[in-house]
Design a protein around this motif. Structure first.
Motif, PDB file in Angstrom:
ATOM      1  N   VAL A 177       0.850  -1.185   0.000  1.00 20.95           N
ATOM      2  CA  VAL A 177       0.000   0.000   0.000  1.00 20.95           C
ATOM      3  C   VAL A 177       0.888   1.238   0.000  1.00 20.95           C
ATOM      4  O   VAL A 177       2.004   1.219   0.521  1.00 20.95           O
ATOM      5  CB  VAL A 177      -0.934  -0.008   1.231  1.00 20.95           C
ATOM      6  N   ARG A 178       0.397   2.299  -0.594  1.00 20.24           N
ATOM      7  CA  ARG A 178       1.139   3.566  -0.572  1.00 20.24           C
ATOM      8  C   ARG A 178       1.386   4.008   0.861  1.00 20.24           C
ATOM      9  O   ARG A 178       0.476   4.001   1.695  1.00 20.24           O
ATOM     10  CB  ARG A 178       0.357   4.636  -1.316  1.00 20.24           C
ATOM     11  N   ALA A 179       2.618   4.422   1.148  1.00 22.11           N
ATOM     12  CA  ALA A 179       2.981   4.786   2.517  1.00 22.11           C
ATOM     13  C   ALA A 179       2.750   6.259   2.811  1.00 22.11           C
ATOM     14  O   ALA A 179       2.594   6.638   3.973  1.00 22.11           O
ATOM     15  CB  ALA A 179       4.448   4.432   2.777  1.00 22.11           C
ATOM     16  N   TRP A 180       2.708   7.102   1.772  1.00 29.08           N
ATOM     17  CA  TRP A 180       2.674   8.538   2.054  1.00 29.08           C
ATOM     18  C   TRP A 180       1.354   9.018   2.659  1.00 29.08           C
ATOM     19  O   TRP A 180       1.378   9.969   3.452  1.00 29.08           O
ATOM     20  CB  TRP A 180       2.999   9.333   0.781  1.00 29.08           C
ATOM     21  N   PRO A 181       0.190   8.421   2.362  1.00 23.81           N
ATOM     22  CA  PRO A 181      -1.013   8.919   3.056  1.00 23.81           C
ATOM     23  C   PRO A 181      -0.963   8.701   4.563  1.00 23.81           C
ATOM     24  O   PRO A 181      -1.321   9.596   5.339  1.00 23.81           O
ATOM     25  CB  PRO A 181      -2.146   8.125   2.404  1.00 23.81           C
ATOM     26  N   ALA A 182      -0.513   7.520   5.006  1.00 19.45           N
ATOM     27  CA  ALA A 182      -0.408   7.265   6.440  1.00 19.45           C
ATOM     28  C   ALA A 182       0.634   8.166   7.087  1.00 19.45           C
ATOM     29  O   ALA A 182       0.426   8.686   8.198  1.00 19.45           O
ATOM     30  CB  ALA A 182      -0.067   5.801   6.682  1.00 19.45           C
ATOM     31  N   ALA A 183       1.764   8.387   6.407  1.00 17.40           N
ATOM     32  CA  ALA A 183       2.792   9.259   6.968  1.00 17.40           C
ATOM     33  C   ALA A 183       2.303  10.699   7.074  1.00 17.40           C
ATOM     34  O   ALA A 183       2.545  11.382   8.082  1.00 17.40           O
ATOM     35  CB  ALA A 183       4.056   9.190   6.102  1.00 17.40           C
ATOM     36  N   LEU A 184       1.606  11.172   6.043  1.00 18.17           N
ATOM     37  CA  LEU A 184       1.082  12.542   6.082  1.00 18.17           C
ATOM     38  C   LEU A 184       0.041  12.700   7.185  1.00 18.17           C
ATOM     39  O   LEU A 184       0.042  13.703   7.911  1.00 18.17           O
ATOM     40  CB  LEU A 184       0.489  12.881   4.715  1.00 18.17           C
ATOM     41  N   ALA A 185      -0.837  11.712   7.328  1.00 16.13           N
ATOM     42  CA  ALA A 185      -1.863  11.799   8.363  1.00 16.13           C
ATOM     43  C   ALA A 185      -1.249  11.761   9.757  1.00 16.13           C
ATOM     44  O   ALA A 185      -1.634  12.542  10.645  1.00 16.13           O
ATOM     45  CB  ALA A 185      -2.867  10.660   8.198  1.00 16.13           C
ATOM     46  N   ALA A 186      -0.275  10.874   9.980  1.00 20.07           N
ATOM     47  CA  ALA A 186       0.345  10.781  11.296  1.00 20.07           C
ATOM     48  C   ALA A 186       1.133  12.036  11.644  1.00 20.07           C
ATOM     49  O   ALA A 186       1.045  12.554  12.772  1.00 20.07           O
ATOM     50  CB  ALA A 186       1.251   9.551  11.354  1.00 20.07           C
ATOM     51  N   GLY A 187       1.906  12.557  10.699  1.00 13.98           N
ATOM     52  CA  GLY A 187       2.688  13.757  10.979  1.00 13.98           C
ATOM     53  C   GLY A 187       1.821  14.973  11.228  1.00 13.98           C
ATOM     54  O   GLY A 187       2.061  15.749  12.167  1.00 13.98           O
ATOM     55  N   THR A 188       0.785  15.160  10.410  1.00 19.37           N
ATOM     56  CA  THR A 188      -0.104  16.316  10.594  1.00 19.37           C
ATOM     57  C   THR A 188      -0.855  16.234  11.907  1.00 19.37           C
ATOM     58  O   THR A 188      -0.980  17.231  12.645  1.00 19.37           O
ATOM     59  CB  THR A 188      -1.085  16.401   9.422  1.00 19.37           C
ATOM     60  N   ALA A 189      -1.362  15.045  12.234  1.00 19.11           N
ATOM     61  CA  ALA A 189      -2.106  14.894  13.486  1.00 19.11           C
ATOM     62  C   ALA A 189      -1.215  15.109  14.704  1.00 19.11           C
ATOM     63  O   ALA A 189      -1.636  15.721  15.694  1.00 19.11           O
ATOM     64  CB  ALA A 189      -2.743  13.503  13.540  1.00 19.11           C
ATOM     65  N   THR A 190       0.030  14.636  14.650  1.00 22.71           N
ATOM     66  CA  THR A 190       0.931  14.823  15.786  1.00 22.71           C
ATOM     67  C   THR A 190       1.280  16.291  15.987  1.00 22.71           C
ATOM     68  O   THR A 190       1.286  16.787  17.120  1.00 22.71           O
ATOM     69  CB  THR A 190       2.204  14.000  15.581  1.00 22.71           C
ATOM     70  N   GLY A 191       1.588  16.998  14.897  1.00 24.27           N
ATOM     71  CA  GLY A 191       1.886  18.416  15.029  1.00 24.27           C
ATOM     72  C   GLY A 191       0.721  19.216  15.555  1.00 24.27           C
ATOM     73  O   GLY A 191       0.880  20.083  16.434  1.00 24.27           O
ATOM     74  N   ALA A 192      -0.482  18.935  15.044  1.00 26.58           N
ATOM     75  CA  ALA A 192      -1.671  19.647  15.533  1.00 26.58           C
ATOM     76  C   ALA A 192      -1.956  19.317  16.994  1.00 26.58           C
ATOM     77  O   ALA A 192      -2.326  20.188  17.782  1.00 26.58           O
ATOM     78  CB  ALA A 192      -2.872  19.290  14.660  1.00 26.58           C
ATOM     79  N   LEU A 193      -1.769  18.055  17.372  1.00 24.75           N
ATOM     80  CA  LEU A 193      -2.004  17.668  18.763  1.00 24.75           C
ATOM     81  C   LEU A 193      -0.981  18.293  19.700  1.00 24.75           C
ATOM     82  O   LEU A 193      -1.307  18.693  20.823  1.00 24.75           O
ATOM     83  CB  LEU A 193      -1.968  16.142  18.871  1.00 24.75           C
ATOM     84  N   TRP A 194       0.262  18.402  19.248  1.00 21.72           N
ATOM     85  CA  TRP A 194       1.306  19.041  20.057  1.00 21.72           C
ATOM     86  C   TRP A 194       0.951  20.510  20.306  1.00 21.72           C
ATOM     87  O   TRP A 194       1.038  20.997  21.439  1.00 21.72           O
ATOM     88  CB  TRP A 194       2.641  18.925  19.337  1.00 21.72           C
ATOM     89  N   ALA A 195       0.547  21.205  19.258  1.00 19.81           N
ATOM     90  CA  ALA A 195       0.186  22.617  19.414  1.00 19.81           C
ATOM     91  C   ALA A 195      -1.062  22.774  20.285  1.00 19.81           C
ATOM     92  O   ALA A 195      -1.125  23.658  21.146  1.00 19.81           O
ATOM     93  CB  ALA A 195      -0.032  23.247  18.040  1.00 19.81           C
ATOM     94  N   ALA A 196      -2.062  21.914  20.082  1.00 21.62           N
ATOM     95  CA  ALA A 196      -3.280  22.012  20.880  1.00 21.62           C
ATOM     96  C   ALA A 196      -3.005  21.718  22.344  1.00 21.62           C
ATOM     97  O   ALA A 196      -3.563  22.372  23.240  1.00 21.62           O
ATOM     98  CB  ALA A 196      -4.339  21.047  20.337  1.00 21.62           C
ATOM     99  N   ALA A 197      -2.146  20.739  22.627  1.00 15.77           N
ATOM    100  CA  ALA A 197      -1.813  20.436  24.011  1.00 15.77           C
ATOM    101  C   ALA A 197      -1.053  21.585  24.666  1.00 15.77           C
ATOM    102  O   ALA A 197      -1.269  21.907  25.843  1.00 15.77           O
ATOM    103  CB  ALA A 197      -0.994  19.156  24.086  1.00 15.77           C
ATOM    104  N   GLY A 198      -0.161  22.210  23.893  1.00 19.02           N
ATOM    105  CA  GLY A 198       0.577  23.333  24.465  1.00 19.02           C
ATOM    106  C   GLY A 198      -0.309  24.519  24.780  1.00 19.02           C
ATOM    107  O   GLY A 198      -0.199  25.137  25.833  1.00 19.02           O
ATOM    108  N   VAL A 199      -1.214  24.848  23.870  1.00 17.52           N
ATOM    109  CA  VAL A 199      -2.132  25.957  24.121  1.00 17.52           C
ATOM    110  C   VAL A 199      -3.103  25.610  25.239  1.00 17.52           C
ATOM    111  O   VAL A 199      -3.406  26.428  26.112  1.00 17.52           O
ATOM    112  CB  VAL A 199      -2.882  26.320  22.818  1.00 17.52           C
TER     113      VAL A 199
END
Length: 409
Positions: A177-199
């Protein structure tokens, strides 16, 4: 239940974890009490004690052996989940990272069990805080899981039967299976969660009083490594925290891409889940240490000492354990929904063994096959000659015999 295909790797993972649990603890105790001057922070960073702070001179107890057995059992169960439906020759990065996360989880759970065995009731508020902090630990697993993961990958490479004549699904080349959709989803979700947790950590009630119940919950769940100031002046004064969500998202995305690179659509779900969870742990730990390193370098130093970096790394590790609960299932869902990789090169392996021919086809092939020597073609030639030339002569001879009349005496 482990199958014959997964038993060697499961046994190696569980046994090696239990042995390392006892050996590293004893070696750390010996170094802390040795006459040679060894910094305690360096020992805790590179040779962490599995259940508590480094304390020399303590004998091996039954609690140590029980927690070692518990840690080995947890890692063995995690290894079985990773390898249960994974075909041969696929998912090596996912196996490596997934087993590494199993060691981290086993470290946290076994250390929590050892801590719980020595606590007396009734509990106080600080006891609950210690319980949560211990359960969100796992620094021992982050250090020693590298060895266990490598051992499992090597064991699997040595025991996989890619020439299995049974032709099972574990020996066939599956569609990836293509790996880039899972990588993009995981990276975007982690960055957004990091920022949301900090705020969210900044805006929680009781943020100014760290000793209040809200302050304790903030420091345990929304850990200080995920801080992000909401004030414009604070952001301009320390812009590193503004870049951290991008950094942690990039790290998690790269590790997820490695884990999902050669995974089949459905068989590698558990391997990808644990691998992405470990990516969150490792990415958060590294991102948490960046501000400490930057502040040390900007102040004129070279690198911060282990006493400053180690608590921040442990806090980032705990944030990854919490954040991975949301990010890892999302990556698995996206990976399963992504399209298969087209076989443009045409080098995909065919299922083994090759399809057998039908009996009718075999009969036709044997009838049409030419002989290898002269004797095999003679009956056919004789039949052809008898059908073409000898047939009329034989009929005329038989007719003449019927027409003959015997002479009278």
């Amino acid at each position: 239940m482990p199958s014959s295909r997964t038993v060697p790797a499961v046994v190696v993972a569980g046994t090696l974890t239990a042995v390392l649990w006892v050996v590293t603890g004893r070696l750390g105790d010996w170094l802390s009490g040795a006459p040679l001057p060894v910094p305690g922070t360096l020992v805790r960073a590179l040779l962490p004690h599995p259940t508590a702070s480094v304390a020399g001179g303590a004998p091996v107890s039954g609690s140590t052996l029980l927690t070692a057995a518990l840690a080995g059992a947890i890692v063995a169960a995690g290894t079985q989940l990773v390898l249960r439906r994974l075909p041969s020759g696929t998912g090596r990065w996912a196996t490596f990272l997934g087993v590494w996360f199993a060691v981290v989880a086993a470290s946290a759970l076994a250390a929590t069990a050892a801590w719980f065995a020595g606590v007396t009731l009734p509990w106080r508020a600080d006891t609950i805080t210690e319980l949560v902090a211990t359960a969100l630990g796992g620094w021992w697993g982050l250090v020693n899981g590298l060895l266990v993961g490598l051992a499992v990958v090597v064991t699997r490479a040595l025991t996989d039967r890619r020439d299995d004549p049974a032709g099972t699904r574990h020996t066939r080349a599956p569609a990836t299976v293509r790996a880039w959709p899972a990588a993009l989803a995981a990276g975007t979700a982690t960055g957004a969660l990091w920022a949301a947790a900090g705020v969210g950590r900044t805006l929680l009630p009781g943020a100014s009083d760290p000793q209040s119940p809200w302050g304790v919950a903030r420091d345990v769940v929304l850990l200080p490594s995920a801080r992000l100031a909401v004030d414009r002046d604070a952001l301009l004064a320390d812009p590193v925290h503004l870049v951290l969500p991008l950094g942690v998202g990039l790290a998690v995305g790269l590790l997820t891409a490695l884990a999902a690179r050669r995974l089949p659509p459905a068989e590698g779900r558990w391997a990808l889940l644990l691998a992405v969870w470990f990516a969150c742990v490792a990415g958060a730990a590294l991102a948490a240490a960046v501000p400490v390193v930057v502040s040390t370098v900007t102040s004129g130093g070279v690198l911060p000492d282990a006493g400053r970096v180690l608590p921040v790394l442990q806090a980032g590790l705990a944030w990854g354990l919490v954040g991975g609960v949301l990010v890892a299932p999302l990556a698995v869902v996206v990976h399963r929904a992504a399209g298969a990789v087209p076989d443009a090169a045409g080098d995909a392996e065919e299922p083994w063994p090759a399809p057998a021919a039908t009996p009718a086809a075999d009969t036709e092939e044997r009838g049409a096959a030419p002989g290898t020597d002269g004797s095999s073609t003679e009956p056919a030639d004789a039949a052809d000659r008898s059908d073409g030339s000898e047939g009329p002569d034989r009929e005329r001879a038989a007719r003449a015999e019927r027409d003959e009349v015997p002479a009278s005496v």
